[in-house]
Design an enzyme around this catalytic site. Structure first.
Site, PDB file in Angstrom:
ATOM      1  N   TYR A 123       3.948   3.566   4.556  1.00  0.00           N
ATOM      2  CA  TYR A 123       2.925   3.291   5.560  1.00  0.00           C
ATOM      3  C   TYR A 123       3.303   3.803   6.939  1.00  0.00           C
ATOM      4  CZ  TYR A 123       0.498   0.416   2.174  1.00  0.00           C
ATOM      5  OH  TYR A 123      -0.179  -0.016   1.067  1.00  0.00           O
ATOM      6  N   LYS A 170      12.063  -0.591  -6.777  1.00  0.00           N
ATOM      7  CA  LYS A 170      12.108   0.364  -7.890  1.00  0.00           C
ATOM      8  C   LYS A 170      13.391   1.168  -7.662  1.00  0.00           C
ATOM      9  CE  LYS A 170      10.020   2.314 -11.423  1.00  0.00           C
ATOM     10  NZ  LYS A 170       9.825   1.645 -12.711  1.00  0.00           N
ATOM     11  N   ASP A 203       7.480  -2.844 -11.606  1.00  0.00           N
ATOM     12  CA  ASP A 203       6.614  -2.722 -12.788  1.00  0.00           C
ATOM     13  C   ASP A 203       6.771  -3.950 -13.692  1.00  0.00           C
ATOM     14  OD1 ASP A 203       9.180  -1.739 -13.057  1.00  0.00           O
ATOM     15  OD2 ASP A 203       8.644  -0.011 -14.280  1.00  0.00           O
ATOM     16  N   ASP A 227       1.918  -4.781  -0.509  1.00  0.00           N
ATOM     17  CA  ASP A 227       0.469  -4.684  -0.342  1.00  0.00           C
ATOM     18  C   ASP A 227      -0.219  -4.908  -1.692  1.00  0.00           C
ATOM     19  OD1 ASP A 227      -2.019  -4.174   0.589  1.00  0.00           O
ATOM     20  OD2 ASP A 227      -1.698  -2.060   1.053  1.00  0.00           O
ATOM     21  N   ASP A 231      -2.144  -8.640  -3.339  1.00  0.00           N
ATOM     22  CA  ASP A 231      -3.526  -8.734  -3.819  1.00  0.00           C
ATOM     23  C   ASP A 231      -3.564  -9.252  -5.252  1.00  0.00           C
ATOM     24  OD1 ASP A 231      -4.423  -7.748  -1.406  1.00  0.00           O
ATOM     25  OD2 ASP A 231      -5.959  -6.494  -2.347  1.00  0.00           O
TER      26      ASP A 231
END
Ligand code: NAI
Length: 330
Positions: A123, A170, A203, A227, A231
């Site tokens: 970002y 990750k 994951d 982010d 959600d």
């Protein structure tokens, strides 16, 4: 009396802000709200959706409650939300996700707090078109920001009686960038021996979250994973109408719901004020008004348990009727 900046936003913002201010007043807590308009409604008069006065007001009062603000598409304005986070260095995005009474979801034992790093990662917006067929985006991870967000997550855990902080990366693939985030977390964890730690790949986390979310307590993540996962967690507890949030920095904090300005239901007395109300509850805890925070949250829970809710949750109440029921239950 405490002065707090109120950004009542646009779209459904003014309706839900009015409801929330009324509920807080009815709880008996006196707040001097310093109203600061922002968003599409002020562009014409002031030439920007985020006038300087809004930032100055938050810097002065240190705390703001913010309703959603529309980001005009294709008009060249930067998102008010991104701009606020940048200007006030609100580095921690906090989203507590907990089941609510009578809000039917797949699981009834979710109580997860998502702590998302808010300032860097992909970002940072550093992108370039390397050639006609190749675009590059740079992922920035620094030790300073990674340690700062890890400390925030551990302090949150300690202050809120949480047992475990789980770091999400990750790092098996992005060994340098996510590796740095993970190693910074490990270093900070040494200072919090009383809190359990866990490490998981993003994951695997997603699969575990949709199968058995009750196993997670506090999650700390770099910006992009944070982010997306926040959600997902909002979806676990009933979606946008009930998802609370906060953006917190060293000096200032802005409390706001996860949802946007919902232009499709603007001005129709349909909006659910719960997400903004629960963000206000977080704000009251933050300023140590715990008893009022609990009183308001309990009144909301009681109202939901009585079967009253807005249309997004399958009910028949309008914003006003729902807020009046909450006030009755205070
Ligand atoms: P949205 O969250 O505004 O709406 C998505 C769907 O959820 C719509 O159907 C809406 O009616 C419903 N919804 C949202 N909040 C609700 C509530 N409290 N009660 C009942 N139903 C609700 O997302 P969308 O449409 O993508 O964005 C609209 C605008 O909001 C955009 O300009 C976007 O940039 C902005 N936005 C602002 C945010 C902020 O101020 N923090 C966050 C997200 C989006």
């Amino acid at each position: 009396m405490r002065t707090i900046t109120l950004i009542n936003g646009d779209g459904i913002g003014p309706e839900i802000s009015e409801a929330v201010v009324k509920i807080i007043k009815a709880s008996g807590l006196n707040i001097n709200w310093e109203l600061q308009t922002a968003g599409t409604d002020v562009i014409e008069k002031e030439g920007t959706p985020l006038p300087k006065r809004v930032i100055e007001s938050i810097k002065k009062n240190k705390i703001a409650l913010k309703a959603p603000v529309t980001t005009p598409i294709g008009k060249g304005f930067r998102s008010v939300n991104v701009q606020l986070r940048k200007e006030l260095d609100l580095y921690a995005n906090l989203r507590p996700c907990k089941n609510l009474p009578n809000v039917k979801t797949r699981f009834d034992n979710v109580n997860i707090v998502v702590v998302r790093e808010n300032t860097e990662d992909l970002y940072a917006g550093i992108e370039r078109q390397a050639d006609e067929n190749t675009a590059e985006s740079i992922k920035i991870i620094t030790r300073a920001a990674s340690e700062r967000i890890s400390k925030f997550a551990f302090n949150y855990a300690v202050n809120n009686n949480r047992k475990e902080v789980c770091v999400v990366t990750k790092a098996n693939i992005m060994k340098l960038s996510d590796g740095l985030f993970l190693n910074s977390f490990r270093a900070v964890a040494q200072d919090y021996p009383q809190v359990k730690t866990r490490e998981i790949l993003v994951d695997n986390l997603c699969m575990q979250l949709v199968q058995n979310p009750a196993q997670f307590d506090v999650l700390v993540l770099p910006n992009l994973y944070g982010d997306i996962v926040s959600d997902l967690c909002a979806g676990l507890i009933g979606g946008l109408g009930v998802a609370r949030g906060a953006n917190i920095g060293e000096d200032c904090a802005v409390f706001e719901p996860v949802h946007g300005s919902a232009p499709d239901i603007k001005g129709q007395n349909k909006a659910n004020p719960s997400a903004l109300l629960l963000s206000a509850v977080e704000m009251l805890h933050y300023i140590n008004e715990h008893s009022y925070a609990n009183k308001i949250e309990n009144a909301l829970y009681k109202t939901l348990a009585q079967g009253f809710c807005t249309a997004d949750l399958g009910g028949t109440c309008g914003t006003k009727e729902f807020s009046d029921k909450i006030i009755e239950n205070l």
